[in-house]
Design a protein around this motif. Structure first.
Motif: not given
Length: 424
Positions: A61, A63-64, A67-68, A93, A225, A229-230, A232-233
């Motif tokens: 959570a 990490t997301i 949105l990086r 955030t 994002p 983001m996805p 790294d998630g």
């Protein structure tokens, strides 16, 4: 010898910055390792297993949550532009965490049962707090990297490690139970954020916040994002996945053994890995702005990190179970057996840092997302199938094998692309 090393550090800003981060991180990790044998005698494997599931969910959570955009803070040329982006990411955030909390709080009992840890429900309120502080801490950390405040990053990691582990030990001595590990993790994170923010208070641009500029920066760096983001998630999910699946298919004690092995192996390696990641990211951005070649830098850094990792891998492969039993107690022998497999994954992940750092600088976030989707799918498939057919150790071994192969392919792919860029 000492004089030559000192002269080398003095003449290289990159090595000097790495040494600054390594010294603080090394001390923090030494403190954590020194506290670990005490904690394993105050808390049971089931207590550590509960912490493992909690941290797995919160890590994904967190990490997301940003949105990086935290990683994008180093890229704008002007501090005012980067600060606008930071403010926007920090606000997002907070909103995202609040929305997630109000949606998921009524479902906390069902979610805890789903991951095989009913005891998590009563600690659910700490989950959004930890995600929020994690997101803001990442923003503050990347701002410090941008401003080259590596000493601040070093000192805060040491001080907060002492206070956080002191709280956990104190709670265990009093007899509060395994929940202290969860609450103590949040307190340590909050202290880290507070101390770092205090040290960076003079690095805030004097220009007022400009929402128009913030949105412009968000659009310019939308690849983070959309792709990073996805990715790294998924990567965080892959790292934390065994904690969740092992909880569902085996027992909390198994997670406790896995978590201890993972933490002990990552403690010494993360000292250098995260320090090199922070400094190298800033260095790669500078090199890109100056049209310098990145291939040779990446190759040398990868080989150097492999050489550093080799002795550690050999020691764990030969004496891992004996060391864990001697240091942490007889009941933790199984953790040493898991460590023999996990050290291979830790080693390859340690070596892929230069390649991963080069990816956002090269504008390859989309490539990394596609790669991570394929890699994560393979790891999840192997772990799910193996967990239904074999005992826990074999499942972990197969999972590690796929993870290692994925990391090697990623390193070679990035180096190949860097080489092609140099030939253009």
């Amino acid at each position: 010898m000492i004089k030559s090393v000192y002269a080398l550090l003095k003449g290289s800003a990159f090595l000097r910055n790495v040494a600054t981060l390594v010294s603080g991180s090394a001390l923090a990790q030494l403190i954590a390792l020194a506290c670990a044998p005490i904690l394993t005698r105050l808390y049971t494997p089931e207590d550590f297993g509960l912490l493992g599931v909690f941290m797995a969910v919160s890590a994904v959570a967190a990490t997301i949550a940003t949105l990086r955009y935290d990683m994008a803070l180093v890229l704008p040329k002007e501090d005012a532009s980067a600060w606008c982006l930071l403010r926007l990411a920090g606000t997002w955030t907070c909103i995202a965490v609040l929305l997630a909390f109000f949606v998921l709080f009524p479902l906390r009992d069902s979610l805890a049962d789903l991951v095989g840890a009913p005891g998590l429900a009563r600690y659910f309120v700490w989950l959004p707090l930890l995600v929020l502080t994690s997101g803001w801490l990442s923003l503050a950390t990347h701002w410090a990297i941008r401003k080259k405040r590596f000493r601040a990053l070093s000192t805060t990691s040491v001080s907060t490690c002492v206070l956080g582990n002191g709280y956990k030990i104190g709670g265990g001595l009093i007899g509060f139970g395994g929940g202290v590990l969860i609450v103590g993790t949040f307190i340590q994170q909050l202290l880290h954020l507070t101390v770092l923010a205090f040290q960076l208070r003079k690095e805030i641009p004097s220009a007022p916040y400009d929402p128009v500029e913030a949105r412009a920066q968000a659009r310019e760096h939308r690849s983070f994002p959309l792709y990073r983001m996805p990715q790294d998630g998924l990567n965080t999910l892959t790292v934390q996945l065994p904690n969740i699946i092992l909880a569902v298919l085996y027992s909390p004690a198994i997670i406790g053994f896995y978590l201890l092995a993972q933490r002990v192996l990552q403690a010494p390696t993360s000292v250098i890995r995260e320090s090199v990641r922070s400094v190298m990211y800033q260095r790669f951005v500078e090199a890109e702005h100056q049209d310098q070649k990145l291939y040779s830098i990446c190759v040398k850094a990868t080989l150097l990190m492999a050489a550093v990792m080799l002795p550690f891998v050999v020691v764990i492969l030969i004496w891992g179970p004996l060391l864990f039993e001697w240091i942490f107690g007889q009941e933790w022998l199984v953790a040493g057996q898991y460590a023999r497999w996990l050290v291979l994954w830790v080693a390859v992940s340690f070596c892929n840092v230069p390649a991963v750092v080069a990816i956002p600088v090269m504008g390859l976030n989309r490539f990394l997302l596609v790669f991570e989707v394929l890699s994560t799918s393979a790891r999840i498939g192997v772990l799910l199938i193996a967990s239904k057919l074999f005992e826990a150790e074999i499942s972990i071994a197969l999972f590690v094998g796929v993870a290692c192969a994925s990391n090697v392919i990623l390193i070679l792919s990035v180096l190949r692309r860097l080489r092609k860029l140099e030939e253009l």
